[in-house]
Design a protein around this motif. Sequence first.
Motif, PDB file in Angstrom:
ATOM      1  N   ILE A  71      79.656  52.801  87.913  1.00  0.00           N
ATOM      2  CA  ILE A  71      79.588  52.625  89.362  1.00  0.00           C
ATOM      3  C   ILE A  71      79.502  51.151  89.715  1.00  0.00           C
ATOM      4  O   ILE A  71      78.893  50.358  88.997  1.00  0.00           O
ATOM      5  N   HIS A  72      80.130  50.804  90.833  1.00  0.00           N
ATOM      6  CA  HIS A  72      80.023  49.453  91.397  1.00  0.00           C
ATOM      7  C   HIS A  72      79.017  49.563  92.523  1.00  0.00           C
ATOM      8  O   HIS A  72      79.332  50.041  93.625  1.00  0.00           O
ATOM      9  N   TYR A  73      77.786  49.120  92.270  1.00  0.00           N
ATOM     10  CA  TYR A  73      76.666  49.422  93.158  1.00  0.00           C
ATOM     11  C   TYR A  73      76.143  48.167  93.844  1.00  0.00           C
ATOM     12  O   TYR A  73      75.964  47.120  93.206  1.00  0.00           O
ATOM     13  N   VAL A 104      75.930  54.594  83.921  1.00  0.00           N
ATOM     14  CA  VAL A 104      74.737  55.437  84.007  1.00  0.00           C
ATOM     15  C   VAL A 104      75.034  56.820  83.432  1.00  0.00           C
ATOM     16  O   VAL A 104      76.192  57.237  83.288  1.00  0.00           O
ATOM     17  N   ASP A 105      73.952  57.528  83.134  1.00  0.00           N
ATOM     18  CA  ASP A 105      74.028  58.927  82.712  1.00  0.00           C
ATOM     19  C   ASP A 105      73.573  59.788  83.885  1.00  0.00           C
ATOM     20  O   ASP A 105      72.375  59.839  84.189  1.00  0.00           O
ATOM     21  N   PRO A 106      74.495  60.448  84.583  1.00  0.00           N
ATOM     22  CA  PRO A 106      74.122  61.200  85.791  1.00  0.00           C
ATOM     23  C   PRO A 106      73.349  62.475  85.468  1.00  0.00           C
ATOM     24  O   PRO A 106      73.658  63.180  84.507  1.00  0.00           O
ATOM     25  N   THR A 157      69.988  58.147  84.694  1.00  0.00           N
ATOM     26  CA  THR A 157      69.250  57.243  83.824  1.00  0.00           C
ATOM     27  C   THR A 157      70.205  56.135  83.390  1.00  0.00           C
ATOM     28  O   THR A 157      71.418  56.347  83.319  1.00  0.00           O
ATOM     29  N   ARG A 158      69.645  54.960  83.138  1.00  0.00           N
ATOM     30  CA  ARG A 158      70.439  53.839  82.625  1.00  0.00           C
ATOM     31  C   ARG A 158      69.672  53.197  81.485  1.00  0.00           C
ATOM     32  O   ARG A 158      68.545  52.741  81.671  1.00  0.00           O
ATOM     33  N   SER A 159      70.278  53.237  80.314  1.00  0.00           N
ATOM     34  CA  SER A 159      69.597  52.756  79.098  1.00  0.00           C
ATOM     35  C   SER A 159      68.264  53.477  78.894  1.00  0.00           C
ATOM     36  O   SER A 159      67.278  52.891  78.468  1.00  0.00           O
ATOM     37  N   GLY A 160      68.243  54.768  79.268  1.00  0.00           N
ATOM     38  CA  GLY A 160      67.051  55.588  79.079  1.00  0.00           C
ATOM     39  C   GLY A 160      66.035  55.514  80.187  1.00  0.00           C
ATOM     40  O   GLY A 160      65.073  56.288  80.206  1.00  0.00           O
ATOM     41  N   ALA A 161      66.196  54.594  81.155  1.00  0.00           N
ATOM     42  CA  ALA A 161      65.234  54.432  82.248  1.00  0.00           C
ATOM     43  C   ALA A 161      65.700  55.199  83.486  1.00  0.00           C
ATOM     44  O   ALA A 161      66.905  55.256  83.779  1.00  0.00           O
ATOM     45  N   ASP A 162      64.747  55.778  84.218  1.00  0.00           N
ATOM     46  CA  ASP A 162      65.069  56.535  85.422  1.00  0.00           C
ATOM     47  C   ASP A 162      65.646  55.620  86.496  1.00  0.00           C
ATOM     48  O   ASP A 162      65.127  54.530  86.739  1.00  0.00           O
ATOM     49  N   ARG A 163      66.713  56.085  87.146  1.00  0.00           N
ATOM     50  CA  ARG A 163      67.330  55.336  88.230  1.00  0.00           C
ATOM     51  C   ARG A 163      67.738  56.301  89.351  1.00  0.00           C
ATOM     52  O   ARG A 163      68.153  57.435  89.085  1.00  0.00           O
ATOM     53  N   THR A 164      67.610  55.823  90.607  1.00  0.00           N
ATOM     54  CA  THR A 164      68.045  56.591  91.770  1.00  0.00           C
ATOM     55  C   THR A 164      68.962  55.712  92.601  1.00  0.00           C
ATOM     56  O   THR A 164      68.577  54.594  92.982  1.00  0.00           O
ATOM     57  N   PRO A 220      80.305  61.811  76.739  1.00  0.00           N
ATOM     58  CA  PRO A 220      79.275  62.681  77.323  1.00  0.00           C
ATOM     59  C   PRO A 220      78.040  61.898  77.744  1.00  0.00           C
ATOM     60  O   PRO A 220      77.673  60.904  77.125  1.00  0.00           O
ATOM     61  N   ALA A 221      77.405  62.356  78.810  1.00  0.00           N
ATOM     62  CA  ALA A 221      76.176  61.727  79.291  1.00  0.00           C
ATOM     63  C   ALA A 221      75.008  62.122  78.397  1.00  0.00           C
ATOM     64  O   ALA A 221      74.976  63.233  77.850  1.00  0.00           O
ATOM     65  N   GLN A 222      74.060  61.213  78.260  1.00  0.00           N
ATOM     66  CA  GLN A 222      72.847  61.489  77.497  1.00  0.00           C
ATOM     67  C   GLN A 222      71.834  62.132  78.449  1.00  0.00           C
ATOM     68  O   GLN A 222      71.148  61.448  79.201  1.00  0.00           O
ATOM     69  N   ARG A 223      71.760  63.452  78.418  1.00  0.00           N
ATOM     70  CA  ARG A 223      70.859  64.165  79.320  1.00  0.00           C
ATOM     71  C   ARG A 223      70.544  65.539  78.756  1.00  0.00           C
ATOM     72  O   ARG A 223      71.233  66.023  77.863  1.00  0.00           O
ATOM     73  N   GLN A 224      69.495  66.187  79.279  1.00  0.00           N
ATOM     74  CA  GLN A 224      69.108  67.515  78.834  1.00  0.00           C
ATOM     75  C   GLN A 224      70.089  68.553  79.361  1.00  0.00           C
ATOM     76  O   GLN A 224      70.723  68.374  80.398  1.00  0.00           O
TER      77      GLN A 224
END
Length: 323
Positions: free
Chosen positions: A162-164, A176-178, A193-200, A215-219
């Motif tokens: 994303i260009h944020y 990011v991992d959505p 998450t970005r590099s494992g840290a929560d992001r909104t 693939p995204a890194q997520r549950q």
Amino acid sequence: MRADRLVSLVLLLRQHGRLSATALARELEVSTRTVLRDIEALSAAGVPVYAERGRHGGFALLPGFRTELTGLNHDEAIALLTAGSGRDEQVFGLGSALASAMRKVVDALPESHRSSASDAAGRLLVEPETDLLSRRLAIEEVPDATMVEVRRAVLAGHRLRIHYAATDQSPRWRTVDPIGLVTVRDRIYLLATRSGADRTYRLSRILAAEELPEPAQRQNRVDLDRIWQERCAQFLSEGHLTVLVRVNPEQREELLNSAVAVRAEASDADGRLRLEVTFQDARHAEWALWQLGTNAEALAPQSLRTALYDRATAMAARYGDSS
């Protein structure tokens, strides 16, 4: 009523794979005894539902079982038509898909229910564009191309580039991992998450987006409501100012419109409201309470009371000269 409940039971098992009698009872709002009777009725009707014993056991359908359960009762049809009539029909860029689905719902209804359901839905208005004071509600626009890319990445479980444009920062690209999308008061947020840290991220600040193949890194499973509550609590704890305010009930909405959040609310003996609200910082709190004049009083912190006193004293001195 029981026929609807049996259909709901089958749909729950189809969606979740296996559920305990307690979980089914909670979802269907009945007793576990009723659930067991319904399971027996389904088995007698030829639905291949079976029990798995053990600590993590429950009820499940045989793998591969499918059946058509497309019937809608009258209230279900009204609920769908009403939900599709609101301004939220454009949320997540699914407006055209929702309109198509609503046409199919109407077409699938029995002739005896079709006109009455449409008429009933027309008498229920969801979130109009203006309030009683004719104030238009602000709607943040998200380009269709951006919305499509973000939605695809979220649903496919792919990484997203994303260009944020963050507040007070130059726009830059991030990968990011959505996790999911949340809409609140016509604002759409991407939880990631970005590099494992929560992001909104607020979607209106995403200038461009690109779904990536990896693939995204997520549950595999997610509880968006729980995650959203955790993110909100974290947001309110970072650098905000909490203020205790007494305010006239007539100015309550005006106060809340300028505050970030409300933590507590109670009524005083004289009819005024006592609220614990959060502002971005001391400057934001001073500005918001100054707008309310004598209709509101900051009780704490003392630093805010002092700032308002100094401002009022300077204003009185400016206009105190009758000449």
